[in-house]
Write a protein that holds these residues in place. Structure first.
Motif, PDB file in Angstrom:
ATOM      1  N   ASP A 183       8.381 -18.066  -6.499  1.00 28.57           N
ATOM      2  CA  ASP A 183       7.043 -18.174  -5.897  1.00 28.57           C
ATOM      3  C   ASP A 183       6.074 -18.989  -6.743  1.00 28.57           C
ATOM      4  O   ASP A 183       4.921 -19.170  -6.370  1.00 28.57           O
ATOM      5  CB  ASP A 183       6.476 -16.766  -5.681  1.00 28.57           C
ATOM      6  N   ARG A 184       6.530 -19.508  -7.881  1.00 29.64           N
ATOM      7  CA  ARG A 184       5.641 -20.249  -8.777  1.00 29.64           C
ATOM      8  C   ARG A 184       5.290 -21.620  -8.200  1.00 29.64           C
ATOM      9  O   ARG A 184       6.168 -22.383  -7.784  1.00 29.64           O
ATOM     10  CB  ARG A 184       6.283 -20.420 -10.146  1.00 29.64           C
ATOM     11  N   VAL A 185       3.999 -21.964  -8.170  1.00 30.78           N
ATOM     12  CA  VAL A 185       3.556 -23.308  -7.793  1.00 30.78           C
ATOM     13  C   VAL A 185       3.895 -24.254  -8.945  1.00 30.78           C
ATOM     14  O   VAL A 185       3.440 -24.057 -10.072  1.00 30.78           O
ATOM     15  CB  VAL A 185       2.049 -23.348  -7.494  1.00 30.78           C
ATOM     16  N   VAL A 186       4.719 -25.265  -8.677  1.00 31.45           N
ATOM     17  CA  VAL A 186       5.185 -26.151  -9.744  1.00 31.45           C
ATOM     18  C   VAL A 186       4.746 -27.600  -9.560  1.00 31.45           C
ATOM     19  O   VAL A 186       4.838 -28.396 -10.493  1.00 31.45           O
ATOM     20  CB  VAL A 186       6.719 -26.089  -9.872  1.00 31.45           C
TER      21      VAL A 186
ATOM     22  N   GLY B 277      11.693  -7.172 -10.089  1.00 37.23           N
ATOM     23  CA  GLY B 277      12.054  -7.506  -8.722  1.00 37.23           C
ATOM     24  C   GLY B 277      11.700  -8.918  -8.308  1.00 37.23           C
ATOM     25  O   GLY B 277      12.003  -9.324  -7.186  1.00 37.23           O
ATOM     26  N   GLU B 278      11.075  -9.686  -9.198  1.00 35.37           N
ATOM     27  CA  GLU B 278      10.692 -11.051  -8.872  1.00 35.37           C
ATOM     28  C   GLU B 278      11.933 -11.938  -8.801  1.00 35.37           C
ATOM     29  O   GLU B 278      12.814 -11.864  -9.655  1.00 35.37           O
ATOM     30  CB  GLU B 278       9.733 -11.583  -9.943  1.00 35.37           C
ATOM     31  N   VAL B 279      12.019 -12.778  -7.772  1.00 29.22           N
ATOM     32  CA  VAL B 279      13.151 -13.689  -7.621  1.00 29.22           C
ATOM     33  C   VAL B 279      12.975 -14.864  -8.563  1.00 29.22           C
ATOM     34  O   VAL B 279      11.941 -15.528  -8.558  1.00 29.22           O
ATOM     35  CB  VAL B 279      13.257 -14.201  -6.170  1.00 29.22           C
ATOM     36  N   VAL B 280      13.982 -15.101  -9.412  1.00 30.15           N
ATOM     37  CA  VAL B 280      13.935 -16.222 -10.341  1.00 30.15           C
ATOM     38  C   VAL B 280      15.145 -17.111 -10.090  1.00 30.15           C
ATOM     39  O   VAL B 280      16.223 -16.631  -9.739  1.00 30.15           O
ATOM     40  CB  VAL B 280      13.898 -15.764 -11.810  1.00 30.15           C
ATOM     41  N   LEU B 281      14.965 -18.409 -10.279  1.00 33.81           N
ATOM     42  CA  LEU B 281      16.010 -19.381  -9.946  1.00 33.81           C
ATOM     43  C   LEU B 281      16.286 -20.295 -11.137  1.00 33.81           C
ATOM     44  O   LEU B 281      15.364 -20.650 -11.880  1.00 33.81           O
ATOM     45  CB  LEU B 281      15.574 -20.230  -8.747  1.00 33.81           C
ATOM     46  N   PRO B 282      17.543 -20.717 -11.320  1.00 38.79           N
ATOM     47  CA  PRO B 282      17.857 -21.650 -12.405  1.00 38.79           C
ATOM     48  C   PRO B 282      17.261 -23.022 -12.110  1.00 38.79           C
ATOM     49  O   PRO B 282      17.104 -23.411 -10.950  1.00 38.79           O
ATOM     50  CB  PRO B 282      19.385 -21.693 -12.392  1.00 38.79           C
TER      51      PRO B 282
ATOM     52  N   ALA C 166      15.319 -24.729  -2.068  1.00 44.01           N
ATOM     53  CA  ALA C 166      16.047 -24.392  -0.844  1.00 44.01           C
ATOM     54  C   ALA C 166      16.058 -25.567   0.125  1.00 44.01           C
ATOM     55  O   ALA C 166      17.085 -25.859   0.755  1.00 44.01           O
ATOM     56  CB  ALA C 166      15.416 -23.165  -0.182  1.00 44.01           C
ATOM     57  N   GLY C 167      14.931 -26.260   0.257  1.00 42.02           N
ATOM     58  CA  GLY C 167      14.850 -27.391   1.171  1.00 42.02           C
ATOM     59  C   GLY C 167      15.777 -28.522   0.783  1.00 42.02           C
ATOM     60  O   GLY C 167      16.419 -29.141   1.643  1.00 42.02           O
ATOM     61  N   HIS C 168      15.896 -28.787  -0.506  1.00 45.03           N
ATOM     62  CA  HIS C 168      16.739 -29.893  -0.938  1.00 45.03           C
ATOM     63  C   HIS C 168      18.219 -29.584  -0.804  1.00 45.03           C
ATOM     64  O   HIS C 168      19.030 -30.460  -0.500  1.00 45.03           O
ATOM     65  CB  HIS C 168      16.384 -30.280  -2.368  1.00 45.03           C
ATOM     66  N   ARG C 169      18.583 -28.343  -1.011  1.00 42.20           N
ATOM     67  CA  ARG C 169      19.983 -27.990  -0.846  1.00 42.20           C
ATOM     68  C   ARG C 169      20.374 -28.029   0.630  1.00 42.20           C
ATOM     69  O   ARG C 169      21.496 -28.402   0.972  1.00 42.20           O
ATOM     70  CB  ARG C 169      20.241 -26.623  -1.468  1.00 42.20           C
ATOM     71  N   ALA C 170      19.441 -27.694   1.518  1.00 42.95           N
ATOM     72  CA  ALA C 170      19.709 -27.804   2.957  1.00 42.95           C
ATOM     73  C   ALA C 170      19.854 -29.270   3.358  1.00 42.95           C
ATOM     74  O   ALA C 170      20.751 -29.637   4.120  1.00 42.95           O
ATOM     75  CB  ALA C 170      18.577 -27.140   3.750  1.00 42.95           C
TER      76      ALA C 170
ATOM     77  N   GLY D   2      10.836 -22.147  -5.291  1.00 34.62           N
ATOM     78  CA  GLY D   2      11.903 -21.662  -4.429  1.00 34.62           C
ATOM     79  C   GLY D   2      12.047 -22.461  -3.150  1.00 34.62           C
ATOM     80  O   GLY D   2      13.166 -22.803  -2.737  1.00 34.62           O
ATOM     81  N   LEU D   3      10.916 -22.778  -2.502  1.00 32.64           N
ATOM     82  CA  LEU D   3      10.974 -23.539  -1.259  1.00 32.64           C
ATOM     83  C   LEU D   3      11.442 -24.971  -1.512  1.00 32.64           C
ATOM     84  O   LEU D   3      12.185 -25.540  -0.713  1.00 32.64           O
ATOM     85  CB  LEU D   3       9.604 -23.530  -0.579  1.00 32.64           C
ATOM     86  N   LEU D   4      11.017 -25.556  -2.621  1.00 33.06           N
ATOM     87  CA  LEU D   4      11.490 -26.898  -2.960  1.00 33.06           C
ATOM     88  C   LEU D   4      13.005 -26.906  -3.111  1.00 33.06           C
ATOM     89  O   LEU D   4      13.700 -27.751  -2.551  1.00 33.06           O
ATOM     90  CB  LEU D   4      10.843 -27.379  -4.264  1.00 33.06           C
TER      91      LEU D   4
END
Length: 320
Positions: free
Chosen positions: A135-138, A4-9, A162-166, A158-160
């Motif tokens: 959720d990984r600190v990168v 269930g963990e959200v993973v992103l490319p 999402a913020g850049h795409r916005a 994830g927050l990094l």
């Protein structure tokens, strides 16, 4: 990873032949970047954190993404002074350092040459690219301490992203165009340069460039060497110096400015010189880019999509 963990490319929405970077006048495709990232991720030793000291913006991006894939936090210091780097090593047991210099820059710390580790790397299809838990600190930034004691600021993948795409969507609307190459005069190891000249082009369909031109003639040459029009990311100081220089600049898709207040007069003069809209960015190391405005036309800041502003006893607080 857990169920269930959200993973992103690491390179969302990319086709294999998308140009993601320009190095020495040569285009770098998405599948080449992904190949370099995976080669470096395999070469990295087990470590909790890494100090990324690459001078080349492309090598820096490969290092950052490779560490993210391995679960290694990229330490992005506010200074390359030897005593500051020595302090990072002392405060982060087991840390490694990586760069594109043949000679190690951090005594007493394991050193990995990014160019050597990625030499001969093959191409990797975007469909086979690794994914990183949202959720990984990168990344871990260190503030300059100009507004108090220096602080450590952790950034989650994830927050990094999402913020850049916005931010990219806001800039596209303001510039009236699509993705483009990005030229930056700001250090990419500081928050604004990292966001605007590394992550923004990679995660919003554009292409990064490797140099960090300082003098006006160098900026003009860098812009002229790229497909027109490019986005120029800079500061009020550099903008003023460029306007004072008696040289012509190629037309830009737009100009982004941050790190210091931009006057309406300087913004207007820059718009006329570059034949492009000039957008000022408001942000901080703690939260990154928060809001933008086209300074010559309005003094009103507009929050990026996904951010809200609320009042508290400590003052106004922005949340993404």
């Amino acid at each position: 990873m857990t169920v269930g963990e959200v993973v992103l490319p690491i390179l969302p929405g990319a086709s294999a032949d998308r140009i993601v970077a320009w190095r020495g006048g040569q285009a770098v495709r998405a599948d080449e970047l992904l190949g370099d990232v995976l080669a470096l991720s395999r070469a990295l030793p087990e470590a909790p954190a890494a100090i990324n000291l690459c001078l080349d913006r492309y090598g820096f991006a490969v290092g950052f993404l490779a560490c993210a894939v391995r679960g290694i936090v990229s330490l992005l210091p506010s200074s390359n002074a030897p005593q500051h780097l020595a302090g990072l090593v002392k405060d982060n047991p087991g840390v490694v350092a990586l760069g594109d210099q043949a000679d190690p820059l951090v005594p007493g710390c394991p050193w990995l040459d990014v160019a050597v580790a990625t030499a001969g790397a093959g191409r990797v299809s975007p469909s086979e690219q690794p994914r990183v838990p949202a959720d990984r600190v990168v990344a871990r930034f260190h503030t300059s301490g100009s507004t108090g004691s220096p602080k450590v600021c952790d950034k989650r993948f994830g927050l990094l992203q999402a913020g850049h795409r916005a931010a990219a969507e806001v800039l596209r609307q303001g510039m009236g165009g699509g993705a483009c190459a990005v030229v930056g005069t700001s250090s990419f190891r500081h928050m604004f340069g990292f966001e605007a000249t590394v992550m923004l082009p990679l995660w919003a369909g554009g292409s990064l460039t490797c140099g960090t031109p300082f003098f006006p003639a160098d900026v003009a040459a860098e812009l002229a060497a790229l497909p027109e029009p490019a986005l120029l990311v800079t500061t009020p100081y550099h903008l003023r110096k460029m306007l004072e220089a008696d040289i012509d600049f190629p037309r830009c898709a737009g100009v982004m400015s941050a790190t210091a207040p931009l006057s309406a007069d300087l913004a207007g003069a820059a718009e006329r010189r570059f034949q492009a809209p000039v957008h000022e960015v408001y942000g901080s190391t703690e939260l990154g880019m928060l809001a933008t405005r086209r300074t010559h036309h309005s003094a009103t800041w507009r929050l990026l999509p996904g951010f809200t502003l609320s009042a508290s006893e400590a003052g106004f607080v922005a949340r993404g």
